[in-house]
Write an enzyme that holds these catalytic residues in place. Structure first.
Site, short mmCIF file in Angstrom:
data_model
loop_
_atom_site.label_atom_id
_atom_site.label_comp_id
_atom_site.label_asym_id
_atom_site.label_seq_id
_atom_site.Cartn_x
_atom_site.Cartn_y
_atom_site.Cartn_z
N ASN A 163 0.81 -1.22 0.00
CA ASN A 163 0.00 0.00 0.00
C ASN A 163 0.84 1.27 0.00
O ASN A 163 0.37 2.32 -0.43
CB ASN A 163 -0.96 -0.01 1.19
N ASP A 176 -9.83 -5.25 -6.01
CA ASP A 176 -10.61 -6.26 -5.30
C ASP A 176 -12.11 -6.01 -5.39
O ASP A 176 -12.56 -4.86 -5.41
CB ASP A 176 -10.23 -6.26 -3.81
#
Length: 434
Positions: A23, A121
Site C-alpha cells: 500500500n 478487489d
C-alpha cells in the site's frame, strides 16, 4: 488460472522477512511523476499490482532502471502525455486500482490527466469521490465520459485551498497531497489520513523539496513550491504481511520469527493478536511467535464478548480482519468481527464454514466466530480466492487444516504477497503451485 495445492496440518519453523509494503508502494511509485530528476526507491515488493504499476509508468515514458531485486531508479523527464489517449493505457488503468494514484501528480505537474475507472478487489463499493472533490478544490476541472471514464484538467497551476475531507481516505489524501505540493499558495487538509504509509509519502516529498507540516496528524498544511527534485527512499515492511505471518504461526502451532518488522509502525496490530490469546515476544525489531497448543480470546472487563473492528489509523487496518477472523476459528472463546468499511469482504466465510469452522454471518459487515479451541481441526476443501486478503486468510486456513486443500484463482494472492508459496515452503509448509 493458477491454483495452490496445500497439504495442511504441519507445524512450521524458521525465520521470514516481510516484503516491502504494497500500500505504500502504490503511492510512492506515482510520486516519481512529480519531478524530472531521478528518484531511487528500495524495498519494492515483487508482486503483481506493483509490477503492473511500474509497467504503466514505463509505458507512460518514465525511465525505469532495476538496480537490484528490490531497488529501482525512476526518471520522469520525458512523460508521453499522448499515451493517455491510447487503448493500451485504458486497459492498463482499468486492470489496476493503484492507477488512480497518478491523478494528483499528473494534474499538478502537467495540468491534466485522464483515467478509466480502476479495477481491484471485489470487496464492495470503493468510490473515488474524495480524490476528485479534493483535486477540484485545488482547481481541477472534472468531466465524466459515460459512467467510467474521468478527465481532469486545470488552466495554469493548481491553487491552494482549505478542505475538510468527508472520509479519511488514504489514497484520496495521498492524491490531494501530491497535487498540493506543486500548487500555488497554502493547502490545508483536515480529516486527512495519517497512516504510516501516508507519512512515508509526505517525508519523501519533503526530501524532494515539498513543504508539509502536520505529518502524522489528521491536519496537514502544505505550502506549494514551484518544482521538486530527486531523492532516495526506502519503503517500510508490509504490516499486513507481518500480521498474516503472526496469524499463520498461531493457526499452525508454529514457532516463527518475523524479521525487521519496524514494530513502532504497527500500531494496534500486535495488541489485537494478543487479545486473541497469541503470545508475541519483541526481540529488537523482530517478532518471535512461539508455538502454542491453545490460545484464548479475551473478554471485556464485564465479561461480555470481545469485538474486533476496523477503523482509520491509528485504529486497526481493515486489511487484517480476514486473517484475524480465520485465527479466531481455532481459539478458545467467541469474538465478533465487525468489518465497517467494505460490505463484501466477509463473504469468504462460507468457505471456512465448509471447512468446519463455526461462524455466524450476521450481516455483510459482522461475523460471530465461535472458536474450536483446536478440538476439531478444519478439513481441506477446494475453494476460490475472492480477493487478496481473503485469499491469504484461506491459505492460512488450508495450512492448518487436516488433509488436502486446493485454492483456485491464486493470482489474487500474488497481487499482494511476494513468492508466498516459496517463502512458506522454506518454513516447512507443503504448498504446490498448479
Amino acid at each position: 488460472m493458477a491454483s495452490f495445492e496445500v497439504i495442511g496440518g504441519k507445524a512450521l519453523k524458521g525465520e521470514i522477512v516481510p516484503q516491502g509494503a504494497k500500500n505504500e508502494a502504490l503511492q510512492i511509485l506515482c510520486a516519481v511523476l512529480l519531478t524530472d530528476e531521478p528518484v531511487t526507491i528500495s524495498n519494492i515488493p515483487e508482486i503483481r499490482d506493483v509490477n503492473k504499476l511500474i509497467e504503466l509508468l514505463r509505458d507512460m515514458g518514465v525511465k525505469v532502471g532495476k538496480l537490484s531485486p528490490d531497488t529501482y531508479r525512476f526518471q520522469a523527464d520525458a512523460v508521453n502525455l499522448d499515451y493517455l489517449d491510447t487503448p493500451e493505457f485504458v486497459a492498463q488503468g482499468r486492470a489496476l486500482r493503484g492507477s488512480v494514484m497518478i491523478l494528483g501528480p499528473m494534474l499538478a505537474r502537467f495540468g491534466k490527466c485522464q483515467l478509466p475507472k480502476p479495477g481491484g478487489d471485489k470487496i464492495g463499493r470503493r468510490p473515488l469521490d474524495t480524490h476528485f472533490v479534493g483535486l477540484e478544490k485545488l482547481g481541477g476541472k472534472l468531466t465524466l465520459e459515460g459512467k467510467d471514464f474521468y478527465r481532469i484538467s486545470t488552466e495554469g497551476r493548481l491553487h491552494g485551498a482549505y478542505m475538510l475531507l468527508d472520509e479519511a481516505s488514504v489514497t484520496g489524501t495521498a492524491n490531494i497531497v501530491m497535487g498540493a505540493v506543486l500548487a500555488e499558495g497554502i493547502t490545508t487538509i483536515y480529516n486527512a489520513a495519517c497512516e504510516p504509509y501516508l507519512q512515508q509519502l509526505c517525508k519523501m516529498l519533503v526530501r524532494m523539496g515539498a513543504k508539509i507540516n502536520g505529518i502524522g496528524s489528521n491536519l496537514l498544511t502544505i505550502e506549494g513550491v514551484e518544482r521538486l527534485g530527486g531523492t532516495e527512499h526506502r519503503m517500510l515492511p508490509d504490516m499486513i504481511e507481518i500480521g498474516s505471518f503472526i496469524g499463520l504461526a498461531a493457526m499452525t502451532g508454529s514457532e516463527i520469527t518475523i524479521k525487521d518488522c519496524q514494530i513502532q509502525e504497527l500500531g494496534l496490530i500486535p495488541d489485537t493478536f494478543r487479545k486473541l490469546g497469541i503470545q508475541l515476544e519483541f526481540r529488537g525489531d523482530d517478532i518471535f511467535v512461539p508455538a502454542q497448543e491453545h490460545y484464548e480470546i479475551a473478554t471485556y472487563l464485564d465479561g461480555s464478548i470481545l469485538t474486533i473492528s476496523d477503523h482509520t489509523w491509528p485504529g486497526l487496518t481493515p486489511d487484517l480482519l480476514s486473517v484475524l477472523l480465520v485465527v479466531a476459528t481455532q481459539a478458545k472463546g467467541t469474538v465478533l468481527i465487525h468489518q465497517k468499511m467494505f460490505e463484501s469482504r466477509l463473504f469468504f466465510v462460507d468457505k471456512l464454514i465448509d471447512m468446519g469452522a463455526q461462524i455466524i454471518l450476521c450481516d455483510p459487515h459482522r461475523a460471530t466466530v465461535i472458536g474450536l479451541d483446536q478440538r476439531n481441526q478444519l478439513h481441506g476443501i477446494t475453494m476460490t480466492s475472492p480477493d487478496i486478503r481473503a485469499g491469504v486468510a484461506l491459505l492460512i486456513a488450508a495450512l492448518s487444516a487436516d488433509g488436502r486443500s486446493v485454492i483456485e484463482n491464486v493470482e489474487q494472492i500474488d497481487r499482494g504477497y511476494q513468492y508466498i508459496d516459496k517463502r512458506l515452503t522454506a518454513l516447512g509448509a507443503q504448498i504446490r503451485r498448479l
